[in-house]
Motif scaffolding. Structure first.
Motif, short mmCIF file in Angstrom:
data_model
loop_
_atom_site.label_atom_id
_atom_site.label_comp_id
_atom_site.label_asym_id
_atom_site.label_seq_id
_atom_site.Cartn_x
_atom_site.Cartn_y
_atom_site.Cartn_z
N GLN A 119 0.62 -1.54 -0.08
CA GLN A 119 -0.11 0.09 0.12
C GLN A 119 0.91 1.46 -0.02
OE1 GLN A 119 -3.38 -1.14 -0.75
NE2 GLN A 119 -3.84 0.04 0.29
N ASN A 120 1.90 0.85 0.33
CA ASN A 120 2.59 1.92 0.90
C ASN A 120 3.78 2.46 -1.12
OD1 ASN A 120 3.55 2.30 3.31
ND2 ASN A 120 5.63 1.14 3.02
N PHE A 121 3.08 2.23 -2.03
CA PHE A 121 3.25 2.36 -3.49
C PHE A 121 2.21 4.15 -3.90
CE2 PHE A 121 1.83 2.46 -7.68
CZ PHE A 121 3.11 3.00 -8.31
N TYR A 122 1.23 3.94 -2.55
CA TYR A 122 -0.41 4.75 -2.69
C TYR A 122 0.03 6.38 -2.56
CZ TYR A 122 -2.28 0.99 -4.93
OH TYR A 122 -2.80 0.09 -5.40
N TYR A 123 1.19 6.42 -1.59
CA TYR A 123 1.27 7.59 -0.60
C TYR A 123 2.88 7.96 0.28
CZ TYR A 123 1.34 4.37 3.60
OH TYR A 123 1.59 3.80 4.49
N ALA A 124 3.53 6.82 0.12
CA ALA A 124 5.26 6.47 0.20
C ALA A 124 5.53 8.06 0.33
CB ALA A 124 5.77 5.64 0.49
N HIS A 125 5.74 7.93 -1.34
CA HIS A 125 6.02 9.36 -1.64
C HIS A 125 6.17 10.99 -1.00
CE1 HIS A 125 2.81 8.36 -4.01
NE2 HIS A 125 2.85 9.37 -4.36
N HIS A 126 5.29 10.55 -0.98
CA HIS A 126 4.43 12.11 -0.58
C HIS A 126 5.13 12.51 1.25
CE1 HIS A 126 0.97 12.23 -2.66
NE2 HIS A 126 0.61 11.58 -2.76
N PHE A 127 6.14 11.72 1.53
CA PHE A 127 6.72 11.67 3.14
C PHE A 127 8.26 11.36 2.27
CE2 PHE A 127 2.42 10.65 4.31
CZ PHE A 127 2.06 11.09 4.96
N GLY A 128 8.53 11.16 1.52
CA GLY A 128 9.82 11.20 1.37
C GLY A 128 10.32 9.31 1.47
N GLY A 129 9.28 8.52 1.27
CA GLY A 129 9.58 7.02 1.03
C GLY A 129 9.73 6.70 -0.36
N ASP A 130 9.71 5.12 -0.41
CA ASP A 130 9.93 5.17 -1.89
C ASP A 130 9.00 3.68 -1.86
OD1 ASP A 130 10.82 3.36 -3.83
OD2 ASP A 130 12.79 2.17 -2.31
N ARG A 131 8.12 4.27 -2.98
CA ARG A 131 6.74 3.27 -3.23
C ARG A 131 7.71 2.42 -3.65
NH1 ARG A 131 3.51 6.76 -8.16
NH2 ARG A 131 2.57 5.86 -7.08
N HIS A 132 8.52 2.54 -4.27
CA HIS A 132 8.61 1.19 -4.94
C HIS A 132 9.35 0.14 -3.93
CE1 HIS A 132 7.38 2.79 -8.41
NE2 HIS A 132 7.91 3.60 -8.81
N GLU A 133 9.04 0.50 -2.48
CA GLU A 133 10.19 -0.51 -1.93
C GLU A 133 9.48 -2.62 -2.13
OE1 GLU A 133 10.71 -1.30 2.70
OE2 GLU A 133 9.76 0.26 2.07
#
Length: 195
Positions: A119-133
């Motif tokens: 699910q991080n794919f949908y929002y992690a990039h908004h917090f500087g995370g890797d959405r492709h983890e």
């Protein structure tokens, strides 16, 4: 007739005491489906801020799975996928997977175990995370199923206008799945590593 065991340390228990406890545990576990349904109903008053409650989100996720022709294992998995939100907010996926693992095929357990990361794919990039983890699991046989679970059902199930059945609709499925013999190899199939 025994009402309680005599031991105060497990190493001191007798065969008779452990048979007594095993009998009580089997009786208690027969009510597991009802405890699952109760835990789901309590999601109505859980995490807020979305346009639907956590219960409505869970029901909607299961309804979408059912509408897409998913089997009962996956529908029940979709229903309980966020059951751990209250007690395990940072690893709710793993809690849900642990709850259902003895009763469904291995790929359903794997999907539930990993859906939070996917699910991080949908929002992690908004917090500087890797959405492709999630791509570290790209070679896993259940990877496409988890991608689809998240895309088609989980991330899409925050819609107050979506026709969503009540928990009673899914209750017979919950009762059937959680009344199965635990860890039945004919149900679970090949076990996947959850790492």
């Amino acid at each position: 007739m025994m009402n309680t065991v005599q031991f105060t340390q497990m190493k001191d228990g007798t065969r008779e005491e452990y048979e007594f406890l095993d009998h009580l545990e089997q009786e208690f576990n027969q009510a597991l489906p009802e405890r699952i349904l109760k835990a789901l109903s309590e999601l109505e008053h859980s995490l807020s801020g979305y346009q639907v409650s956590r219960l409505q989100h869970s029901l909607q996720t299961a309804a979408r799975a059912e509408a897409d022709g998913a089997d009962e294992d996956m529908i029940v998995g979709a229903l309980i996928h966020d059951i751990g939100d209250e007690l395990a907010p940072y690893n709710h996926s793993q809690l849900a997977a642990s709850v259902i693992r003895p009763y469904v095929r291995s790929e359903v357990t794997w999907v539930l175990h990993h859906h939070g990361l996917f699910q991080n794919f949908y929002y992690a990039h908004h917090f500087g995370g890797d959405r492709h983890e999630r791509d570290r699991y790209k070679d896993h046989p259940a990877y496409p199923l988890c991608v689809d679970f998240c895309e088609k059902w989980d991330q899409a199930s925050f819609d107050p206008a979506y026709p969503t059945p009540a928990l009673d609709h899914f209750a017979p499925m919950v009762r059937r799945v959680f009344s199965r013999k635990p860890f039945d190899p004919s149900v679970i199939g090949q076990e996947y590593s959850l790492a």
